[in-house]
Design a protein around this motif. Structure first.
Motif, PDB file in Angstrom:
ATOM      1  N   THR A 108     -22.863 -22.163  -3.782  1.00 21.43           N
ATOM      2  CA  THR A 108     -22.963 -21.124  -4.729  1.00 21.43           C
ATOM      3  C   THR A 108     -24.212 -21.837  -6.093  1.00 21.43           C
ATOM      4  O   THR A 108     -23.475 -22.363  -6.784  1.00 21.43           O
ATOM      5  CB  THR A 108     -22.039 -20.379  -5.310  1.00 21.43           C
ATOM      6  OG1 THR A 108     -21.125 -19.971  -4.379  1.00 21.43           O
ATOM      7  CG2 THR A 108     -22.319 -19.397  -6.448  1.00 21.43           C
ATOM      8  N   ALA A 109     -25.676 -21.913  -5.751  1.00 21.02           N
ATOM      9  CA  ALA A 109     -26.189 -22.505  -6.675  1.00 21.02           C
ATOM     10  C   ALA A 109     -26.336 -21.527  -7.930  1.00 21.02           C
ATOM     11  O   ALA A 109     -26.595 -20.339  -7.740  1.00 21.02           O
ATOM     12  CB  ALA A 109     -27.618 -22.667  -5.871  1.00 21.02           C
ATOM     13  N   VAL A 110     -26.274 -21.969  -9.145  1.00 19.79           N
ATOM     14  CA  VAL A 110     -26.250 -21.157 -10.392  1.00 19.79           C
ATOM     15  C   VAL A 110     -28.059 -21.284 -10.554  1.00 19.79           C
ATOM     16  O   VAL A 110     -28.383 -22.433 -10.930  1.00 19.79           O
ATOM     17  CB  VAL A 110     -25.604 -21.495 -11.536  1.00 19.79           C
ATOM     18  CG1 VAL A 110     -25.793 -20.829 -12.712  1.00 19.79           C
ATOM     19  CG2 VAL A 110     -23.777 -21.348 -10.854  1.00 19.79           C
ATOM     20  N   THR A 111     -28.533 -20.181 -10.622  1.00 16.57           N
ATOM     21  CA  THR A 111     -29.999 -20.333 -10.999  1.00 16.57           C
ATOM     22  C   THR A 111     -30.311 -19.832 -12.362  1.00 16.57           C
ATOM     23  O   THR A 111     -31.353 -20.437 -12.822  1.00 16.57           O
ATOM     24  CB  THR A 111     -30.587 -19.235 -10.090  1.00 16.57           C
ATOM     25  OG1 THR A 111     -30.170 -17.949  -9.958  1.00 16.57           O
ATOM     26  CG2 THR A 111     -30.713 -19.920  -8.497  1.00 16.57           C
ATOM     27  N   LYS A 389     -33.426 -27.823 -14.777  1.00 18.55           N
ATOM     28  CA  LYS A 389     -33.736 -27.163 -13.687  1.00 18.55           C
ATOM     29  C   LYS A 389     -33.300 -25.837 -13.670  1.00 18.55           C
ATOM     30  O   LYS A 389     -33.783 -24.756 -13.224  1.00 18.55           O
ATOM     31  CB  LYS A 389     -33.169 -27.769 -12.391  1.00 18.55           C
ATOM     32  CG  LYS A 389     -33.537 -27.367 -11.156  1.00 18.55           C
ATOM     33  CD  LYS A 389     -33.486 -28.414  -9.961  1.00 18.55           C
ATOM     34  CE  LYS A 389     -34.080 -27.820  -8.647  1.00 18.55           C
ATOM     35  NZ  LYS A 389     -33.494 -28.097  -7.345  1.00 18.55           N
ATOM     36  N   MET A 390     -31.957 -25.435 -14.191  1.00 16.56           N
ATOM     37  CA  MET A 390     -31.273 -24.301 -14.265  1.00 16.56           C
ATOM     38  C   MET A 390     -32.154 -23.393 -15.290  1.00 16.56           C
ATOM     39  O   MET A 390     -32.319 -23.864 -16.330  1.00 16.56           O
ATOM     40  CB  MET A 390     -29.697 -24.203 -14.682  1.00 16.56           C
ATOM     41  CG  MET A 390     -28.906 -23.561 -14.155  1.00 16.56           C
ATOM     42  SD  MET A 390     -27.056 -23.990 -14.275  1.00 16.56           S
ATOM     43  CE  MET A 390     -26.955 -24.508 -15.936  1.00 16.56           C
ATOM     44  N   HIS A 391     -32.299 -22.260 -15.196  1.00 15.12           N
ATOM     45  CA  HIS A 391     -32.866 -21.404 -16.405  1.00 15.12           C
ATOM     46  C   HIS A 391     -31.609 -20.886 -17.495  1.00 15.12           C
ATOM     47  O   HIS A 391     -30.928 -19.984 -17.047  1.00 15.12           O
ATOM     48  CB  HIS A 391     -33.466 -20.140 -15.669  1.00 15.12           C
ATOM     49  CG  HIS A 391     -34.405 -19.481 -16.529  1.00 15.12           C
ATOM     50  ND1 HIS A 391     -35.547 -19.900 -17.267  1.00 15.12           N
ATOM     51  CD2 HIS A 391     -34.297 -18.175 -17.220  1.00 15.12           C
ATOM     52  CE1 HIS A 391     -36.024 -19.094 -18.203  1.00 15.12           C
ATOM     53  NE2 HIS A 391     -35.274 -17.926 -18.217  1.00 15.12           N
ATOM     54  N   LEU A 392     -31.505 -21.936 -18.221  1.00 16.71           N
ATOM     55  CA  LEU A 392     -30.416 -21.534 -19.150  1.00 16.71           C
ATOM     56  C   LEU A 392     -31.133 -21.270 -20.438  1.00 16.71           C
ATOM     57  O   LEU A 392     -31.705 -22.140 -21.267  1.00 16.71           O
ATOM     58  CB  LEU A 392     -29.843 -23.043 -19.069  1.00 16.71           C
ATOM     59  CG  LEU A 392     -28.641 -23.151 -20.233  1.00 16.71           C
ATOM     60  CD1 LEU A 392     -27.549 -22.203 -20.210  1.00 16.71           C
ATOM     61  CD2 LEU A 392     -28.271 -24.660 -20.049  1.00 16.71           C
TER      62      LEU A 392
END
Ligand code: FAD
Ligand code: NA7
Length: 547
Positions: A108-111, A389-392
């Motif tokens: 489950t990649a958190v995008t 990398k993660m859109h945070l």
């Protein structure tokens, strides 16, 4: 798709940090927690890094959690340092012992992750477009998790395999193959020592020569295990009050205060004993502060290289020239490996790689170095790589990459302004130490902070910008008083082209770091604001004290 609103906290990452965070928040605080990881197994670093030779360079007796005392008495290991498979097995056992697997969602990649100010909640979106909301967000993304993969011209023409060490596929063998490896950091040197034993030919493409100290690895016996087990209270006490948390007393003696003969004796003793952290911190206390002390240690290693390596040209190429001030590297027999007939060394500083062709790495002098497997031991976009990398996004939709554009910083390595209720485990400016005791320290402190927020009925906990900036400045000041920034390395982000180089760690040691954390909580969190339950009013229950 309707968001899942059943969770109090979301943990991203199921390595050492995420596993412990899930345990503390769920099993101790009683929160509803789910942990996501993009991997198909738990273990983080030890799930991903399966290259031949992958092992810890912290000694096994301190490369583990301290919290489970029963497990400390029961769990065995085989060598002074832990093989990748052993750490993975250990972490899986921790997960099962504490019944954590049911709340770990793998693959489950958190995008994207967004702070919703109107709800005072985090909204977490996964690759499969599922949406979850929670009050708290724990980012346990790992300091060495996002691979750095350089672009090599002609890679599409290469008929062999190209693999980054942290994405090593199960079943990929080096035995009998013509292997090229780019990178001679901790990972590359571990790989080189092991791959050389079975590869038909191993060609090492070295950009910067490194100081590799003998690890002294070897089997441990029952007596060793018994000694560790019966001393664990004292061991952890020492670790928590030490600098690098590696299970030995750091030296208090300056190298410059003793004679040259005594220096050589002490270096030799440590060289024979093994452990790279010991060589840097256990021999003398000024190696990373005083250029003269550093030179003495560096010269000692260079003399060893000259004595060990048979071919003078290879020895010359292997000799590091800059300060001895990267994260220490330990191996069993690294320099000796270059005496093997199936191992060759190419200095790509003198003779850069220009391209790959169908079956070779081509260097500037026109030589075609024939290979059928190219291994990239080229490291990681360390510390903040996973965050960027993660859109945070935090308050007002601020992306973390914008907030960190100038200064990658987090107060105590744990929290940053504009990102309320988000707690990082080993975010930027965390303590530079053997990681498990550093991770435990942070997770335990975060757990207490959340306990406080819950007890007070606070909807939002947020650190002040002043505290974040002051902490980052302190980390810079401490680093600048040492020689660490003078070496080009990932601990300053200097390994990634275009990345601003600055102190990504707090270098004053675990003991001092734990005291700062205790001061913050004992003083009732002066650098944090606890907002009341009525989040729309953002009424201050707790005044922030600017530094
Ligand atoms: P990690 O173990 O890196 O776990 C982070 C997890 O987060 C990963 O599984 C990743 O898949 C997941 N993740 C990240 N982003 C997302 C996303 N967007 N969505 C879903 N999941 C995500 N440290 C030492 O102190 N001593 C050692 O001897 C040592 N040896 C090492 C050897 C190697 C080869 C490497 C690479 C590192 C080593 N380290 C060592 C550092 C090591 O990373 C830490 O010791 C520790 O394992 C870190 O645990 P962690 O949980 O913080 O991060
Ligand atoms: P490191 O320590 O960052 O080492 C990476 C190595 O790869 C190092 O030798 C680099 O040379 C080399 N490198 C990186 N990019 C390139 C390019 N483009 N061309 C040639 N060579 C390159 O990563 P590791 O994985 O070894 O270790 C990271 C941590 O993991 C370590 O400290 C342990 O905690 C485990 P350079 O020195 O930059 O010239």
């Amino acid at each position: 798709m309707e968001p899942d609103t059943s969770l109090d906290a979301i943990v991203i990452g199921a390595g050492f940090a995420g596993i412990y965070a899930l345990h503390k928040l769920r099993n101790e605080l009683g929160l509803a927690v789910r942990c996501f990881d993009k991997a198909d197994g738990v273990g983080g670093t030890w799930h991903w890094n399966r290259y031949p030779g992958a092992k810890s360079d912290s000694e096994g007796f301190v490369y583990r959690y301290s919290f489970d005392k029963e497990m400390l008495q029961q769990w065995s290991w085989t060598n002074r340092y832990l093989e990748q498979a052993e750490v993975l097995e250990y972490l899986n056992a921790v997960v099962d012992r504490h019944d954590l697997r049911r709340d770990i969602q793998l693959e489950t990649a958190v995008t994207s992750v967004r702070w919703d100010d109107s709800l005072a909640q985090w909204e977490v979106r996964t690759e499969s477009s599922k949406v979850y909301r929670s009050k708290y967000l724990i980012t346990a993304l790992g300091v060495l998790s996002e691979p750095n993969t350089p672009e090599i011209p002609g890679i599409e023409q290469f008929s062999g395999q190209v693999v980054h060490t942290s994405r090593w596929p199960d079943g990929l063998e080096v035995a009998g193959r013509k292997v090229g490896v780019i990178g001679t950091g901790s990972t590359g040197t571990q790989f080189i020592c092991t791959a050389a034993e079975t590869a038909q030919q191993l060609t090492v493409f070295q950009r910067t020569a490194q100081y590799s100290i003998p690890s002294g690895n070897g089997p441990i016996d029952q007596e060793y295990l018994d000694r560790c087990r019966s001393n664990y209270d004292a061991i952890w006490d020492q670790v928590r009050n030490s600098i690098v948390g590696c299970g030995f007393e750091e030296s208090t003696v300056p190298a410059t205060s003793v004679s040259e003969a005594e220096r050589t004796r002490v270096f030799e003793e440590s060289w024979q004993r093994g452990n790279a952290f010991h060589f840097m911190f256990g021999t003398f206390n000024d190696i990373i502060f005083d250029p003269a002390a550093n030179l003495a240690a560096a010269d000692f290693v260079r003399d060893k290289i000259a004595a060990i390596v048979d071919d003078p040209d290879t020895a010359r190429k292997l000799m590091p020239s800059g300060y001895y001030a990267t994260r220490p590297i330990a191996n069993k027999g690294y320099y000796e490996t270059f005496n093997r007939s199936n191992v060759s060394l190419v200095s790509i500083k003198d003779n850069p790689i220009t391209r790959l062709n169908e079956n070779a790495v081509v260097t500037a002098d026109g030589t075609e170095h024939e290979i059928d497997l190219l291994v990239l031991a080229t490291g990681f976009d360390a510390v903040d790589g996973g965050y960027k990398k993660m859109h945070l996004t935090g308050r007002d939709g601020t992306p973390i990459s914008d907030l960190w554009n100038e200064t990658t910083a987090a107060y105590l390595g744990i929290a940053t302004h504009q990102f309320p209720n988000m707690f990082m485990v080993y975010g930027p400016n965390s303590v530079f130490t053997n990681l498990p005791p550093g991770i435990e320290t942070q997770v335990e402190w975060i757990t207490e902070l959340i306990r406080q927020a819950e007890t007070r009925g606070s909807a939002v906990v947020e650190v002040s910008e002043t505290a974040v900036r002051a902490w980052a400045q302190l980390c810079d000041d401490i680093a600048n008083a040492s020689l660490f920034p003078k070496a080009h390395s990932w601990i300053f982000g200097a390994n990634i082209p275009g990345k601003t180089s600055r102190a990504l760690f707090y270098f004053a040691g675990l003991g001092n770091y734990r005291r700062v954390l205790a001061d913050e909580s004992d003083a009732d969190y002066p650098n944090f604001t606890f907002h009341s339950d009525d989040h729309t009013s953002l009424e201050r229950e707790h005044a922030s004290i600017p530094q």
